[in-house]
Design a protein around this motif. Sequence first.
Motif, PDB file in Angstrom:
ATOM      1  N   ALA A  37      40.345  63.893  40.700  1.00 55.10           N
ATOM      2  CA  ALA A  37      41.804  63.726  40.776  1.00 55.10           C
ATOM      3  C   ALA A  37      42.505  65.008  40.318  1.00 55.10           C
ATOM      4  CB  ALA A  37      42.238  62.546  39.906  1.00 55.10           C
ATOM      5  N   ASN A  38      41.949  65.670  39.324  1.00 55.21           N
ATOM      6  CA  ASN A  38      42.545  66.906  38.827  1.00 55.21           C
ATOM      7  C   ASN A  38      42.404  68.055  39.821  1.00 55.21           C
ATOM      8  OD1 ASN A  38      43.552  67.118  35.749  1.00 55.21           O
ATOM      9  ND2 ASN A  38      42.169  65.392  36.015  1.00 55.21           N
ATOM     10  N   ILE A  39      41.314  68.040  40.592  1.00 55.44           N
ATOM     11  CA  ILE A  39      41.167  69.074  41.627  1.00 55.44           C
ATOM     12  C   ILE A  39      42.190  68.803  42.727  1.00 55.44           C
ATOM     13  CG2 ILE A  39      39.605  70.117  43.320  1.00 55.44           C
ATOM     14  CD1 ILE A  39      37.283  69.203  41.515  1.00 55.44           C
ATOM     15  N   ARG A  40      42.326  67.526  43.082  1.00 54.89           N
ATOM     16  CA  ARG A  40      43.295  67.184  44.139  1.00 54.89           C
ATOM     17  C   ARG A  40      44.713  67.546  43.721  1.00 54.89           C
ATOM     18  NH1 ARG A  40      40.073  61.930  44.820  1.00 54.89           N
ATOM     19  NH2 ARG A  40      39.031  62.200  46.818  1.00 54.89           N
ATOM     20  N   SER A  41      45.027  67.363  42.440  1.00 53.21           N
ATOM     21  CA  SER A  41      46.406  67.625  41.991  1.00 53.21           C
ATOM     22  C   SER A  41      46.655  69.114  41.764  1.00 53.21           C
ATOM     23  CB  SER A  41      46.687  66.863  40.695  1.00 53.21           C
ATOM     24  OG  SER A  41      46.022  67.487  39.614  1.00 53.21           O
ATOM     25  N   GLY A  42      45.585  69.909  41.704  1.00 55.16           N
ATOM     26  CA  GLY A  42      45.751  71.351  41.493  1.00 55.16           C
ATOM     27  C   GLY A  42      45.729  71.751  40.024  1.00 55.16           C
ATOM     28  N   ASP A  43      45.563  70.786  39.111  1.00 52.64           N
ATOM     29  CA  ASP A  43      45.476  71.139  37.690  1.00 52.64           C
ATOM     30  C   ASP A  43      44.152  71.831  37.376  1.00 52.64           C
ATOM     31  OD1 ASP A  43      47.765  69.676  35.895  1.00 52.64           O
ATOM     32  OD2 ASP A  43      47.415  68.684  37.796  1.00 52.64           O
TER      33      ASP A  43
ATOM     34  N   GLY B 117      42.125  70.845  52.027  1.00 46.81           N
ATOM     35  CA  GLY B 117      42.437  71.571  50.790  1.00 46.81           C
ATOM     36  C   GLY B 117      41.263  71.666  49.831  1.00 46.81           C
ATOM     37  N   LEU B 118      40.163  70.965  50.157  1.00 45.84           N
ATOM     38  CA  LEU B 118      39.003  71.011  49.263  1.00 45.84           C
ATOM     39  C   LEU B 118      37.817  71.646  49.966  1.00 45.84           C
ATOM     40  CD1 LEU B 118      38.970  67.473  47.594  1.00 45.84           C
ATOM     41  CD2 LEU B 118      40.038  69.559  46.776  1.00 45.84           C
ATOM     42  N   GLN B 119      36.935  72.242  49.207  1.00 45.95           N
ATOM     43  CA  GLN B 119      35.679  72.750  49.753  1.00 45.95           C
ATOM     44  C   GLN B 119      34.536  72.311  48.849  1.00 45.95           C
ATOM     45  OE1 GLN B 119      34.948  76.983  49.442  1.00 45.95           O
ATOM     46  NE2 GLN B 119      36.670  77.252  48.050  1.00 45.95           N
ATOM     47  N   LEU B 120      33.361  72.284  49.429  1.00 42.72           N
ATOM     48  CA  LEU B 120      32.193  71.815  48.688  1.00 42.72           C
ATOM     49  C   LEU B 120      31.103  72.875  48.735  1.00 42.72           C
ATOM     50  CD1 LEU B 120      30.976  69.259  47.312  1.00 42.72           C
ATOM     51  CD2 LEU B 120      30.036  68.652  49.529  1.00 42.72           C
ATOM     52  N   LEU B 121      30.595  73.208  47.562  1.00 44.11           N
ATOM     53  CA  LEU B 121      29.433  74.096  47.493  1.00 44.11           C
ATOM     54  C   LEU B 121      28.293  73.298  46.892  1.00 44.11           C
ATOM     55  CD1 LEU B 121      32.077  76.076  46.881  1.00 44.11           C
ATOM     56  CD2 LEU B 121      30.278  77.747  46.780  1.00 44.11           C
ATOM     57  N   ASN B 122      27.083  73.620  47.280  1.00 46.29           N
ATOM     58  CA  ASN B 122      25.970  72.875  46.701  1.00 46.29           C
ATOM     59  C   ASN B 122      24.699  73.684  46.734  1.00 46.29           C
ATOM     60  OD1 ASN B 122      24.056  71.813  49.050  1.00 46.29           O
ATOM     61  ND2 ASN B 122      26.141  71.882  49.812  1.00 46.29           N
ATOM     62  N   THR B 123      23.854  73.360  45.780  1.00 46.69           N
ATOM     63  CA  THR B 123      22.541  73.994  45.745  1.00 46.69           C
ATOM     64  C   THR B 123      21.543  72.994  45.173  1.00 46.69           C
ATOM     65  OG1 THR B 123      21.247  75.786  44.791  1.00 46.69           O
ATOM     66  CG2 THR B 123      23.096  75.055  43.514  1.00 46.69           C
ATOM     67  N   PRO B 124      20.341  72.968  45.724  1.00 46.06           N
ATOM     68  CA  PRO B 124      19.352  72.030  45.180  1.00 46.06           C
ATOM     69  C   PRO B 124      19.007  72.377  43.733  1.00 46.06           C
ATOM     70  CG  PRO B 124      18.643  72.944  47.285  1.00 46.06           C
ATOM     71  CD  PRO B 124      19.812  73.743  46.841  1.00 46.06           C
ATOM     72  N   SER B 125      18.706  71.363  42.967  1.00 45.33           N
ATOM     73  CA  SER B 125      18.359  71.565  41.565  1.00 45.33           C
ATOM     74  C   SER B 125      16.943  72.124  41.435  1.00 45.33           C
ATOM     75  CB  SER B 125      18.440  70.213  40.857  1.00 45.33           C
ATOM     76  OG  SER B 125      17.681  70.222  39.685  1.00 45.33           O
ATOM     77  N   LEU B 126      16.719  72.839  40.358  1.00 43.20           N
ATOM     78  CA  LEU B 126      15.365  73.320  40.068  1.00 43.20           C
ATOM     79  C   LEU B 126      14.561  72.268  39.312  1.00 43.20           C
ATOM     80  CD1 LEU B 126      16.204  76.963  38.925  1.00 43.20           C
ATOM     81  CD2 LEU B 126      15.101  76.296  41.057  1.00 43.20           C
ATOM     82  N   GLY B 127      15.235  71.212  38.913  1.00 45.32           N
ATOM     83  CA  GLY B 127      14.565  70.180  38.106  1.00 45.32           C
ATOM     84  C   GLY B 127      14.175  68.980  38.941  1.00 45.32           C
ATOM     85  N   TYR B 128      14.066  67.844  38.287  1.00 42.36           N
ATOM     86  CA  TYR B 128      13.696  66.607  38.987  1.00 42.36           C
ATOM     87  C   TYR B 128      14.103  65.406  38.141  1.00 42.36           C
ATOM     88  CZ  TYR B 128       9.909  66.694  35.568  1.00 42.36           C
ATOM     89  OH  TYR B 128       9.216  66.743  34.395  1.00 42.36           O
ATOM     90  N   MET B 129      14.098  64.243  38.778  1.00 40.29           N
ATOM     91  CA  MET B 129      14.293  62.993  38.048  1.00 40.29           C
ATOM     92  C   MET B 129      13.046  62.152  38.295  1.00 40.29           C
ATOM     93  SD  MET B 129      17.223  63.341  36.640  1.00 40.29           S
ATOM     94  CE  MET B 129      17.867  61.769  36.141  1.00 40.29           C
ATOM     95  N   ALA B 130      12.605  61.446  37.275  1.00 36.33           N
ATOM     96  CA  ALA B 130      11.325  60.742  37.400  1.00 36.33           C
ATOM     97  C   ALA B 130      11.291  59.471  36.558  1.00 36.33           C
ATOM     98  CB  ALA B 130      10.210  61.682  36.943  1.00 36.33           C
ATOM     99  N   LEU B 131      10.254  58.688  36.823  1.00 37.60           N
ATOM    100  CA  LEU B 131       9.921  57.566  35.953  1.00 37.60           C
ATOM    101  C   LEU B 131       8.711  58.016  35.147  1.00 37.60           C
ATOM    102  CD1 LEU B 131       9.925  54.401  38.242  1.00 37.60           C
ATOM    103  CD2 LEU B 131      11.495  54.916  36.413  1.00 37.60           C
ATOM    104  N   THR B 132       8.825  57.956  33.838  1.00 37.09           N
ATOM    105  CA  THR B 132       7.674  58.307  33.012  1.00 37.09           C
ATOM    106  C   THR B 132       7.044  57.031  32.487  1.00 37.09           C
ATOM    107  OG1 THR B 132       8.679  60.398  32.361  1.00 37.09           O
ATOM    108  CG2 THR B 132       6.932  59.566  30.942  1.00 37.09           C
ATOM    109  N   LEU B 133       5.758  56.847  32.766  1.00 35.84           N
ATOM    110  CA  LEU B 133       5.040  55.668  32.269  1.00 35.84           C
ATOM    111  C   LEU B 133       4.317  56.051  30.983  1.00 35.84           C
ATOM    112  CD1 LEU B 133       3.558  54.559  35.692  1.00 35.84           C
ATOM    113  CD2 LEU B 133       5.358  53.375  34.444  1.00 35.84           C
ATOM    114  N   ASN B 134       4.346  55.161  30.027  1.00 33.32           N
ATOM    115  CA  ASN B 134       3.656  55.448  28.771  1.00 33.32           C
ATOM    116  C   ASN B 134       2.165  55.168  28.944  1.00 33.32           C
ATOM    117  OD1 ASN B 134       2.831  55.943  26.217  1.00 33.32           O
ATOM    118  ND2 ASN B 134       4.277  54.564  25.205  1.00 33.32           N
TER     119      ASN B 134
END
Lengths: 324, 536
Positions: B249-255, B275-292
């Motif tokens: 909302a703050n990006i849309r309002s220009g604040d 009025g908006l643009q999107l930049l993106n880059t893949p992460s160097l990390g990951y998300m996982a399930l860790t089993l004990n």
Amino acid sequence: MKTLRPLLTSYVSRRIGMSLVTMVLVSITVFFGVRAMPGDTAQALAGEQTSPEVLAAIRSEYGLDDNIAVQYWRYVSNAATGDFGTSARTGLPVLDSITQALPITLELAALSLLMAVVVGIGAGVMAAVRRGKPEEWLANGIALLGMSVPAFWLGIVLVLVFAIAMPVFAASGFVPFSTDPLENLRRLVLPAVVLGSGLAAVVMRQTRAAMIDAMSSDYVRTARAKGLGPAAVIGRHGLRNSLVTVITVLGLQLGHLISGAVVTEQVFVLPGFGKLTIDAVFTRDYAMVQGVVLFTSAAYILINLLVDFLYSVVDPRIRLGGSR
Amino acid sequence: MRRIPAALSVAALLAITTACSSLSPPGKETTAQARLTDLRPVRDGGTVTIGLKSDPDMLDPSLTTTLVARTVFTSMCEQLYDVDQNNKFVPQLAASMPKITDGGKTFTFDVRKDATFSDGARLDARAVKTSLDRHLHLRGSGRASEIDSVKKVTAVGPYTVRLSLSHPDVPLLGRLANTAGLIMSPKALKTYGAKFATHPSCVGPFRYEKRVVGDRIELAKDPLYYDADKVHLDRVIYKTITDGNIRMANIRSGDVQIGDQMGPVEVRNSMGEKGLQLLNTPSLGYMALTLNVGNAHGIDQKASPVDSPFGRDVRVREAFDLSLDRTLINKLVFQGMYEPACGPVPPGTPLSSPITCPKRDVPKAKRLLKAAGVKTPVPLELMINTTPEDSRLGQVVQAMAADAGFSVRLRPTEFATGLTRTLAGDFEARTGGWGGQPDPAGNIDSLVGTTGSNNQGKLSDPEIDRLIVEGRSTSDIAERREIYRRLTVAINKQHGVIYLYRNINYVSASQDVSGLKLSGDGLIRVKEAGYTKGSR
């Protein structure tokens, strides 16, 4: 007067003493309460990518490995000299953050109160005077909405309408009044509306009820019979007698303004007391949580103390009763 | 006046859509192509405000523990090496890539001769030594364990530094291209010591001005910066806005002009918006399930098998892994805005190999459970964070695993409590992420190595340990790539860490701003950013 003075002195000393005891109890509750939270503070500060050596160093740096009683004593003795510690998260003095945040919340609360008084009393009087007419239904409906709509939702809607679709107000942030009064208001009006809307609704309903009572009373009938105009009857006789109830309600709701600021400050990104508190709790920033709660408690206690003194000055029966 | 009802209805609709996260599958829009920069010409002057997801911790390179602090450092504190947009290491305050000699035990490099710290001190070899020694020896330094292979730092010349290592450590370069490579002004360190965070001074395009805790950090253009000619903005403000909807909302309002770490829901809702643009880059990390698997007595204790079907039998873990559909998880939980993942090495980096994620195979999962002789449904308590995203992830995993014969109970747990329980070994499974490092060793060694300090499930496998040592001491890129391919296979064979998806770092920005750059590490660089020529 000679017999009253010792009673007054005793009353004042007793109230101050009680306030100090309350502050000590608050500090104990907060200190031990924060430490009773589950989860290791040092670990929370260090994050997941850490080592035992770092954890040990953090514990040592912030005295977390000392006996808890020692930690408490060190904290209160420092606080008594104005040193509320350093934020373990940012490394900055707690007092600096508090003194930056406090004026913002106070200004927001004052604006919200003003809005609640103006809108609430105005709508309440209108609803009472135009009883059974569409104006009353409208005022009642708006009051119901004001009480029911969540602050978070209302805040986002107001931002979308008045900061994005029609950019009259700012979506977030704070500019001090001393720097730019207009910009200050542009940034605080929407949060004040959000924070004040619930209170305005309560004030409206109380005013309406009190005014209905007043307008059907004998003295109003008499005033009308004497030929006074509607404005004089409503303003001088109806409203003046209703205000006692309204002021009592406002006093009771003041606390809600401070606690309600927590959500409003999050939505409008205002760096006030509420936001400071939430951030500190979520990051396990002990020193900051303690500082914020102690300041808030001290403010409440001080206000109560002043009110009690004022009561005792206005009505001597209070202090005399209290001294028995 | 006619516009008011329309504005109100649009606002109400937007409020509803932003408040309720849609679980509908993604539409035609795609963000598959990484967009790392916007090179439209910019004009000089102006202030850009960047909305951050959380408040940075200490602005002290030795003590910080947050990624968001590093985002701020990109504008005010340069490091010895950096990662370019192709995830390759490039010199930043170092003048050249290091010479690695003595069988990998000596790193020698030169530092820039034209750099000055924001407080006027000169950058030289002694300044670098002071910083690295502080990283290694300051009490509570988060960097010490990252560069603990460094035995001694020597200023061998006015602008030449030598690092003597206790053992070959090829991934050290990656750490010097991270927080451990951040160099602080020796003058400021002398004045403020451990309180450096109150007056941070480094070499960077912008210098620190002030900070309001929980609100903002203000930086101003540094005239002493060696590359000041390329800096267009007068000021940069980092503002903490924790809620994604409010950040948008703050990006849309220009604040706010730039929003960091935008969530999939906000990004999808704003795609294609004028009025908006999107930049993106893949992460160097990951998300996982860790089993004990082996953390029966705490992470600092020796691994010992956990007495549960998951701890006892790898077939049960494999069955659980096979019950999950990574592509569907990405669609349902993240609106298709992230990437399915099945290994610790991020694709697109020089040391990664192509890898195909296994398909969901419920019949095979059931056969494995039968072969393992366990009573179904197999119970599992899954600890999740108290975020809406993790809640959705937990529910989807719960539903998928149920089909194969698992009974997953979700346990939402607040961060600090969850961390304490995890380290104590008091968990069966948990969701968690790893921010990622440019060198794959940073995503593997401490996380699945038997003695790894972040090996939460205490996975212990001699093959994994052997390959970790090989990967650390081999400098040839092709050889290392093969080692990390084999490591990925070995880790996946154990099914102790079930890699699920990889974040994409989304940055939403106003069209008025250009010259922004994201690097492979996902951090925003505003050094050459500014207001677009011809904009307001």
